[in-house]
Enzyme design. Structure first.
Site, short mmCIF file in Angstrom:
data_model
loop_
_atom_site.label_atom_id
_atom_site.label_comp_id
_atom_site.label_asym_id
_atom_site.label_seq_id
_atom_site.Cartn_x
_atom_site.Cartn_y
_atom_site.Cartn_z
N GLU A 165 0.87 -1.17 0.00
CA GLU A 165 0.00 0.00 0.00
C GLU A 165 0.91 1.22 0.00
O GLU A 165 1.61 1.49 0.98
CB GLU A 165 -0.90 0.00 1.23
N ASP A 218 -4.00 10.11 9.11
CA ASP A 218 -2.63 9.70 9.43
C ASP A 218 -2.17 10.26 10.77
O ASP A 218 -2.38 11.43 11.08
CB ASP A 218 -1.67 10.18 8.34
#
Length: 265
Positions: free
Chosen positions: A46, A57
């Site tokens: 990924e 994130d």
């Protein structure tokens, strides 16, 4: 519900989707990390295209993105990196992880075409809802890729079933709310959430589930292994890149070992 002790649970080998930020901290080290992940058994790479304002994130990946962007990273740089990965590891699937504005600006169809040309198999765009995706699923299908939506524990049963009924082959299950990279505790609520995603859709199909968000070791992976096909791990590998401090051998040895540990090899 009680979660079986890791000491009593039979070890299960599981698929691994490993997350890297394209070209972090530089192209050479980033490729070396990918090489180690493949050696460690990663089934999916990924690859995140660096983004300046991520919503999912944690600080580890945010720092990686900021570093690459400060060095002049572009979307094309990321796609070139992916093309090199695909050429080097043609049997390993590749997913792009990014955010909506990065693919919407050049046009969703145009972006998906470019991604497919460099060997991308799937798209993961967490801020594009599965039922309002600006044509992402259609474009993915057009160019031979799949759109992997993100399911969250906060979603209602009705919305989870609606996601299933869309017929996605693979679903990314975010194991908790918040940002990735923090420690995730696997408990009865986690298991119940994953069980909901293993239901049949209206066509009788059951998708593959990859569980992620805060996976960093074998105990977590083994705890969810009976309920998923794979796990997603990212921040743990970025931390290993950082701790290697440019020593390629240390980097590859530690990343390969961690990948094997998470997979149950």
């Amino acid at each position: 519900m009680q979660i079986q002790s890791p000491k009593l649970r039979k070890k299960i080998m599981i698929k691994l989707m490993s997350h890297l930020v394209a070209n972090y901290p530089n192209p050479e080290i980033s490729f070396a990390a990918a090489e180690a992940l493949v050696k460690g058994g990663a089934d999916f790479l990924e690859i995140q295209l660096p983004f300046s304002d991520p919503s999912a994130d944690g600080p580890v990946i945010q720092n990686a993105c900021s570093t690459v962007l400060a060095n002049g990273a572009t979307t094309q740089n990321g796609l070139d990196f992916i093309a090199k990965l695909h050429k080097s590891f043609p049997n390993v699937k590749i997913a792009i992880m990014s955010y909506a504005s990065l693919i919407f600006t050049p046009g969703v169809d145009n972006f998906c075409r470019r991604a497919s040309e460099v060997g991308v198999n799937a798209m993961i765009i967490p801020d594009l809802p599965f039922d309002c995706d600006e044509g992402l699923s259609v474009a993915c299908k057009k160019y031979g890729m799949e759109n992997i939506p993100v399911a969250a524990p906060s979603m209602t049963d009705e919305r989870l079933q609606k996601m299933l009924d869309f017929g996605f082959k693979t679903i990314y299950a975010a194991l908790r709310a918040g940002i990735t990279g923090m420690d995730t505790k696997v408990d009865s609520h986690t298991v119940e959430f994953l069980k909901k995603l293993k239901r049949q859709n209206k066509s009788g199909f059951v998708p593959e589930i990859y569980g992620g968000f805060g996976i960093h070791g074998k105990e977590q992976a083994q705890a969810i292994a009976p309920y998923v096909e794979g796990v997603v791990a990212g921040s743990v590998f970025v931390r290993l890149i950082d701790s290697a401090a440019g020593d390629k051998k240390v980097l590859q040895d530690t990343i390969c070992a961690k990948a094997k540990e998470i997979k149950g090899l």
